[in-house]
Design a protein around this motif. Sequence first.
Motif, PDB file in Angstrom:
ATOM      1  N   ILE A   1     -25.148  79.728-111.328  1.00  0.00           N
ATOM      2  CA  ILE A   1     -25.814  78.516-111.796  1.00  0.00           C
ATOM      3  C   ILE A   1     -24.992  77.917-112.922  1.00  0.00           C
ATOM      4  O   ILE A   1     -24.746  78.567-113.919  1.00  0.00           O
TER       5      ILE A   1
ATOM      6  N   GLY B   1     -25.690  74.581-113.981  1.00  0.00           N
ATOM      7  CA  GLY B   1     -26.411  73.379-114.394  1.00  0.00           C
ATOM      8  C   GLY B   1     -26.826  73.429-115.847  1.00  0.00           C
ATOM      9  O   GLY B   1     -26.942  74.491-116.432  1.00  0.00           O
TER      10      GLY B   1
ATOM     11  N   THR C   1     -33.075  76.737-106.103  1.00  0.00           N
ATOM     12  CA  THR C   1     -32.582  75.372-105.980  1.00  0.00           C
ATOM     13  C   THR C   1     -31.302  75.166-106.772  1.00  0.00           C
ATOM     14  O   THR C   1     -30.340  74.541-106.294  1.00  0.00           O
ATOM     15  N   LYS C   2     -31.269  75.683-108.008  1.00  0.00           N
ATOM     16  CA  LYS C   2     -30.096  75.514-108.859  1.00  0.00           C
ATOM     17  C   LYS C   2     -28.876  76.216-108.275  1.00  0.00           C
ATOM     18  O   LYS C   2     -27.758  75.698-108.321  1.00  0.00           O
TER      19      LYS C   2
ATOM     20  N   GLU D   1     -28.243  76.814-105.160  1.00  0.00           N
ATOM     21  CA  GLU D   1     -27.778  76.070-103.987  1.00  0.00           C
ATOM     22  C   GLU D   1     -27.108  74.756-104.381  1.00  0.00           C
ATOM     23  O   GLU D   1     -26.044  74.408-103.855  1.00  0.00           O
ATOM     24  N   GLN D   2     -27.714  74.032-105.322  1.00  0.00           N
ATOM     25  CA  GLN D   2     -27.169  72.733-105.710  1.00  0.00           C
ATOM     26  C   GLN D   2     -25.841  72.867-106.446  1.00  0.00           C
ATOM     27  O   GLN D   2     -24.846  72.225-106.084  1.00  0.00           O
ATOM     28  N   VAL D   3     -25.827  73.714-107.477  1.00  0.00           N
ATOM     29  CA  VAL D   3     -24.631  73.812-108.312  1.00  0.00           C
ATOM     30  C   VAL D   3     -23.542  74.616-107.613  1.00  0.00           C
ATOM     31  O   VAL D   3     -22.358  74.272-107.703  1.00  0.00           O
TER      32      VAL D   3
ATOM     33  N   SER E   1     -22.960  74.712-104.433  1.00  0.00           N
ATOM     34  CA  SER E   1     -22.365  73.810-103.440  1.00  0.00           C
ATOM     35  C   SER E   1     -21.431  72.800-104.102  1.00  0.00           C
ATOM     36  O   SER E   1     -20.369  72.471-103.566  1.00  0.00           O
ATOM     37  N   LYS E   2     -21.825  72.321-105.272  1.00  0.00           N
ATOM     38  CA  LYS E   2     -21.007  71.332-105.970  1.00  0.00           C
ATOM     39  C   LYS E   2     -19.696  71.944-106.448  1.00  0.00           C
ATOM     40  O   LYS E   2     -18.620  71.342-106.285  1.00  0.00           O
TER      41      LYS E   2
ATOM     42  N   SER F   1     -21.346  74.500 -98.595  1.00  0.00           N
ATOM     43  CA  SER F   1     -22.782  74.763 -98.651  1.00  0.00           C
ATOM     44  C   SER F   1     -23.063  76.174 -99.164  1.00  0.00           C
ATOM     45  O   SER F   1     -22.457  77.149 -98.707  1.00  0.00           O
TER      46      SER F   1
ATOM     47  N   THR G   1     -26.413  78.662 -99.722  1.00  0.00           N
ATOM     48  CA  THR G   1     -27.845  78.816 -99.455  1.00  0.00           C
ATOM     49  C   THR G   1     -28.321  80.182 -99.933  1.00  0.00           C
ATOM     50  O   THR G   1     -27.545  81.141 -99.991  1.00  0.00           O
TER      51      THR G   1
END
Length: 249
Positions: A14, A16, A33-34, A36-38, A40-41, A46, A48
Motif C-alpha cells: 500500500i 497511498g 481496495t488500497k 489493489e488500487q495502489v 496496480s498503479k 492488475s 487483486t
Amino acid sequence: MKKLIILVGVLVLIAGGAFVFLSGDAINALIKTKIEQVGSKVTEQSVTVSRVDMKLLKGAGTINGLVLANPSSYSAPSVFSLNEITLDINLKSLATDLIVIDQIIIDKPEAVVEFTENGGANIKDILDAIKKNTAGDGTPVSESETGKTEPIIRVNKFILAGVALTVDLTKLGNKSHQATLADIHLSNIGGESGMPASQLGAELVKQALSSIWKQAKAEQVDILKEEAKDKIKEKAKEKFGGLLDKLNG
C-alpha cells in the motif's frame, strides 16, 4: 487504536496517502481496495486480493490470494501470486514515532519468469515500471490528505518462504523449468530511521521481485549451461559413436 488502523491500512503493498479511520470489516475492505488500487498503479499491472483479515488488537493479520498479473505481451496469467501474507506488528512501537514491524512472511508464493529473445523478461519489465513510478519519491511525504503526519515504519524481517519458481525459456527455443527457491530473507527495510508508509509498500515489492529476479537469472544460466553440455555430448556421440563401438568391440 487509530494509529494501528492507519498502520495496517498502508502496510503491505500500500503506497497511498489517504488514511480513513474505520473499524471491523470496513478496515479489511479498505486495505483490500488500497492494495489493489495502489499496487496496480505502481506496477502498471492488475493486482487483486481475495481476502484481508486483520486482528488489530493482537497486532497481527493476514492477506490472502494476492495476484500480480503478467504484462500482456507474455503468456502466463500472472507473474507473482501467493496464498497468504502474515504480519507481526510490534505493539510497543505504536507508542513511538517509529512503528516497527517485527516480521512479514509470504508463504509459498508462485513466480513465473518469462525470458525473451532480446534478454528481457516479464519481471524485469515490472521492476522497471516500479522504478519509473516511484522515481522522485525519495522525499518523505509529510502530510496525508487528512492533514495528519504520515507514519514512519521499519520492517525488521521480510521472508519469502518456499518460492515456487517457473523459468520459462520457450522464447529461447527451450522450455519451462520448475524450481523451489531457498527461503529469501530480507532485513531492516526502511533502515534504522524507517520510511514513510507511502513508500514502504513499493519498497517491499521491489525488493521481493528483485530477489526473485536475481535467482531466476542464475537458474537461467545454469539451465542453458547444462543444455549446452548435453548438446556437445550428443554431437560427440554422433561423430565418434561408431568408432567407439568398433574399439569396444
